[in-house]
Design an enzyme around this catalytic site. Structure first.
Site, PDB file in Angstrom:
ATOM      1  N   ARG A  49      -3.327 133.366  12.014  1.00  0.00           N
ATOM      2  CA  ARG A  49      -3.702 131.940  11.553  1.00  0.00           C
ATOM      3  C   ARG A  49      -3.104 130.975  10.390  1.00  0.00           C
ATOM      4  NH1 ARG A  49      -8.063 135.413  14.503  1.00  0.00           N
ATOM      5  NH2 ARG A  49      -8.350 136.428  12.684  1.00  0.00           N
TER       6      ARG A  49
ATOM      7  N   PHE B 295      -7.384 129.043  24.461  1.00  0.00           N
ATOM      8  CA  PHE B 295      -8.203 131.024  24.609  1.00  0.00           C
ATOM      9  C   PHE B 295      -8.022 130.694  23.343  1.00  0.00           C
ATOM     10  CE2 PHE B 295      -4.264 130.396  27.931  1.00  0.00           C
ATOM     11  CZ  PHE B 295      -4.630 131.610  28.914  1.00  0.00           C
TER      12      PHE B 295
ATOM     13  N   ASP C  61     -11.243 127.547  26.407  1.00  0.00           N
ATOM     14  CA  ASP C  61     -12.159 129.418  27.214  1.00  0.00           C
ATOM     15  C   ASP C  61     -12.652 128.524  28.103  1.00  0.00           C
ATOM     16  OD1 ASP C  61     -11.749 132.004  24.538  1.00  0.00           O
ATOM     17  OD2 ASP C  61     -12.550 131.928  26.504  1.00  0.00           O
ATOM     18  N   SER C  62     -12.482 130.158  28.460  1.00  0.00           N
ATOM     19  CA  SER C  62     -12.856 130.411  29.479  1.00  0.00           C
ATOM     20  C   SER C  62     -14.727 130.915  29.788  1.00  0.00           C
ATOM     21  CB  SER C  62     -12.671 130.874  30.296  1.00  0.00           C
ATOM     22  OG  SER C  62     -11.843 132.413  30.114  1.00  0.00           O
TER      23      SER C  62
ATOM     24  N   ALA D 165      -7.221 127.705  31.400  1.00  0.00           N
ATOM     25  CA  ALA D 165      -6.602 127.118  30.936  1.00  0.00           C
ATOM     26  C   ALA D 165      -5.200 127.273  31.723  1.00  0.00           C
ATOM     27  CB  ALA D 165      -5.694 128.429  29.757  1.00  0.00           C
TER      28      ALA D 165
ATOM     29  N   ASP E 288      -2.712 132.060  23.627  1.00  0.00           N
ATOM     30  CA  ASP E 288      -3.255 133.352  23.028  1.00  0.00           C
ATOM     31  C   ASP E 288      -3.764 133.776  24.002  1.00  0.00           C
ATOM     32  OD1 ASP E 288      -3.468 135.668  21.382  1.00  0.00           O
ATOM     33  OD2 ASP E 288      -5.126 134.982  20.315  1.00  0.00           O
TER      34      ASP E 288
ATOM     35  N   CYS F 228       0.188 139.729  24.393  1.00  0.00           N
ATOM     36  CA  CYS F 228      -0.713 140.662  23.558  1.00  0.00           C
ATOM     37  C   CYS F 228      -0.443 142.478  24.718  1.00  0.00           C
ATOM     38  CB  CYS F 228      -2.296 140.695  23.027  1.00  0.00           C
ATOM     39  SG  CYS F 228      -2.889 140.237  24.408  1.00  0.00           S
TER      40      CYS F 228
HETATM   41  N1  SAH Z   1      -7.074 133.206  19.770  1.00  0.00           N
HETATM   42  C1  SAH Z   1      -8.031 134.638  19.725  1.00  0.00           C
HETATM   43  C2  SAH Z   1      -8.729 135.080  20.371  1.00  0.00           C
HETATM   44  C3  SAH Z   1      -8.268 135.224  22.243  1.00  0.00           C
HETATM   45  S1  SAH Z   1      -8.459 136.307  23.099  1.00  0.00           S
HETATM   46  C4  SAH Z   1      -8.657 134.472  18.235  1.00  0.00           C
HETATM   47  O1  SAH Z   1      -7.700 134.709  17.282  1.00  0.00           O
HETATM   48  O2  SAH Z   1      -9.684 135.244  18.400  1.00  0.00           O
HETATM   49  C5  SAH Z   1      -8.883 135.692  24.593  1.00  0.00           C
HETATM   50  C6  SAH Z   1      -9.809 134.586  25.457  1.00  0.00           C
HETATM   51  O3  SAH Z   1      -8.533 134.537  26.063  1.00  0.00           O
HETATM   52  C7  SAH Z   1     -10.398 135.298  25.044  1.00  0.00           C
HETATM   53  O4  SAH Z   1     -11.393 135.217  24.277  1.00  0.00           O
HETATM   54  C8  SAH Z   1     -10.828 134.504  27.066  1.00  0.00           C
HETATM   55  O5  SAH Z   1     -12.101 134.444  26.609  1.00  0.00           O
HETATM   56  C9  SAH Z   1      -9.957 134.076  27.138  1.00  0.00           C
HETATM   57  N2  SAH Z   1      -9.435 134.059  28.349  1.00  0.00           N
HETATM   58  C10 SAH Z   1      -9.673 134.500  29.337  1.00  0.00           C
HETATM   59  N3  SAH Z   1      -9.008 134.289  30.592  1.00  0.00           N
HETATM   60  C11 SAH Z   1      -8.963 133.114  30.489  1.00  0.00           C
HETATM   61  C12 SAH Z   1      -8.604 131.834  30.823  1.00  0.00           C
HETATM   62  N4  SAH Z   1      -8.073 131.630  32.517  1.00  0.00           N
HETATM   63  N5  SAH Z   1      -8.698 130.609  30.682  1.00  0.00           N
HETATM   64  C13 SAH Z   1      -9.050 130.586  29.462  1.00  0.00           C
HETATM   65  N6  SAH Z   1      -9.447 131.286  28.639  1.00  0.00           N
HETATM   66  C14 SAH Z   1      -9.473 132.386  29.082  1.00  0.00           C
END
Ligand code: SAH
Length: 404
Positions: A222, A238, A260-261, A290, A307, A347
């Site tokens: 970040r 994400f 985000d989803s 996404a 992410d 991750c």
């Molecule tokens: N970048 C964030 C952490 C991401 S964790 C941070 O720094 O805080 C992964 C995220 O992806 C979660 O919030 C989850 O809700 C989202 N997610 C999971 N599948 C998804 C999809 N198909 N499309 C969009 N978001 C998704």
């Protein structure tokens, strides 16, 4: 003064584990995991969960750890010395972990991972600090046995207002234990705890949020984004609770799209933008998939953060996961303005850094882009990885610049 709910017990039950011939090398070298296939014989009630002493096939003592018959990962080692596994053992390990964080991080944030499992030589235990509250995850049946001692040690080491538990997920299923959440000591956490990271404020919902409430492991990335976000348009894909978006606006980004989803994640992201005074800045919060969004949108950005959650939970998922990562990176690269930057992450513990880079390379080739690696990104220093347990190095990131 905070009083834990449990009484401290002593554990004098001890299992004796004898390894098969030639299987001692990883143990001697400090790897903390012993799988069922390496074990020749168990002396004691081999169905119990408990402290185990590990010997090679010639009966030489090697190490001490926690045994669980229900898991294929039978033993997680705690020590290579003949020391008692009791509250003072956990207090010693946790105070070492705490001292390092206090020294390195307290100027930057009041939220950090105090204990990172194997990385702090306490396999199966995660402890995250969010201001005055601490959140524990006991992932294994062995660690679960010592919950009382660990909570008591934490209460003594910290000035916690409350210690909360979020022990959930796949590892507990594999260990044959049910999820367990709730207050372990002190006060229940409020619906949102306010934390501060590099001058940015965030609400964290430790009771209902994802994992323990916040992705502490992305703190350094970040900060890296902040260094390149000024006057840029940013897509935070994400986003969860909007960590990267807040940093981008704080650094002077022109526009930030937060995607985000999860509806609760976006609600939290909206609150976090408002908390930092960015409610009226240009940009949108968008809920959706996404994969579909990146394929369909026409808009281009100067910076994209990608992410996703782990796409490979098991080794067997790697092929499918590489397809997913390639798709995301290919479409993200296509939506970058000339000279744009992509901060891309995986991750997935089972996907190596090398394979991840190859997948991203494949995505660049298919997208018809020439790309340089500006920096390799990873977890912040409160997520140490044991040199003896490279599997703990789950977070891999690449900061990429599109040349043309
Ligand atoms: N970048 C964030 C952490 C991401 S964790 C941070 O720094 O805080 C992964 C995220 O992806 C979660 O919030 C989850 O809700 C989202 N997610 C999971 N599948 C998804 C999809 N198909 N499309 C969009 N978001 C998704």
């Amino acid at each position: 003064m905070l009083r834990p709910y449990f009484l401290t017990k002593t554990f004098d039950l001890m299992l004796l584990i004898y390894l098969k011939p030639t299987r001692e090398r990883p143990v001697v070298n400090g790897h903390p995991w012993i799988f069922s296939g390496a074990i020749e014989r168990v002396d004691g009630d081999d169905q119990q969960v408990g402290v185990a002493d590990v010997f090679d096939s010639k009966k030489n003592w090697l190490a001490r750890g926690l045994y669980n018959a229900k898991s294929q990962l039978r033993i997680r080692l705690l020590t290579w010395q003949k020391e008692d596994i009791d509250q003072s053992f956990f207090a010693r390990r946790l105070s070492q972990a705490l001292a390092f964080r206090a020294e390195q991080l307290t100027g930057a944030t009041n939220a950090y991972r105090l204990c990172n499992g194997e990385g702090d030589f306490l396999p199966g235990l995660i402890v995250d600090r969010y201001a005055d509250f601490y959140v524990c995850q006991f992932f294994t049946a062995g660690m679960e046995l010592f919950k009382a001692e660990i909570v008591a040690a934490l209460a003594e080491l910290t000035s916690a207002t409350g210690i909360f538990e979020r022990s959930e997920g796949r590892v507990r299923e594999e260990e044959g234990i049910a999820s367990s959440t709730g207050v372990l000591a002190g006060e229940a956490p409020p619906d949102s705890i306010q934390i501060e990271e590099h001058g940015n404020k965030f609400f964290v919902d430790v009771q209902r949020g994802q994992k323990t409430g916040f992705f502490l492991d992305q703190r350094d990335s970040r900060a890296f984004l902040a260094a390149l976000a000024r006057d840029r348009t940013v897509l935070n894909c994400f986003s969860y609770s909007g960590g990267f978006s807040v940093y981008a606006f704080a650094a002077g980004a022109k526009e930030v799209v937060t995607f985000d989803s999860s509806h609760p994640a976006l609600e939290l992201a909206e609150k976090n933008l408002a908390l930092n005074g960015f409610a009226d800045r240009p940009g949108e919060l968008i809920k959706g998939d996404a994969f579909a969004y990146l394929k369909e949108i026409e808009q281009k950005f100067d910076v994209i953060v990608l992410d996703p959650p782990s796409l490979a939970h098991r080794r067997a998922d790697i092929d499918a996961a590489t397809g997913g990562y390639k798709f995301l990176n290919l479409h993200a690269l296509r939506h970058l303005n000339p000279g744009g930057m992509l901060l891309t992450f995986s991750c997935s513990q089972h996907l190596s850094a090398d394979l991840f880079q190859k997948v991203v390379f494949g995505a660049a080739v298919d997208a018809g882009k020439k790309v340089t690696i500006v920096r390799r990104l990873g977890h912040s220093i409160d997520h140490p990885v044991s040199l003896h347990h490279p599997e703990g190095d789950y977070l891999k990131g690449l900061a990429l610049r599109v040349i043309d």
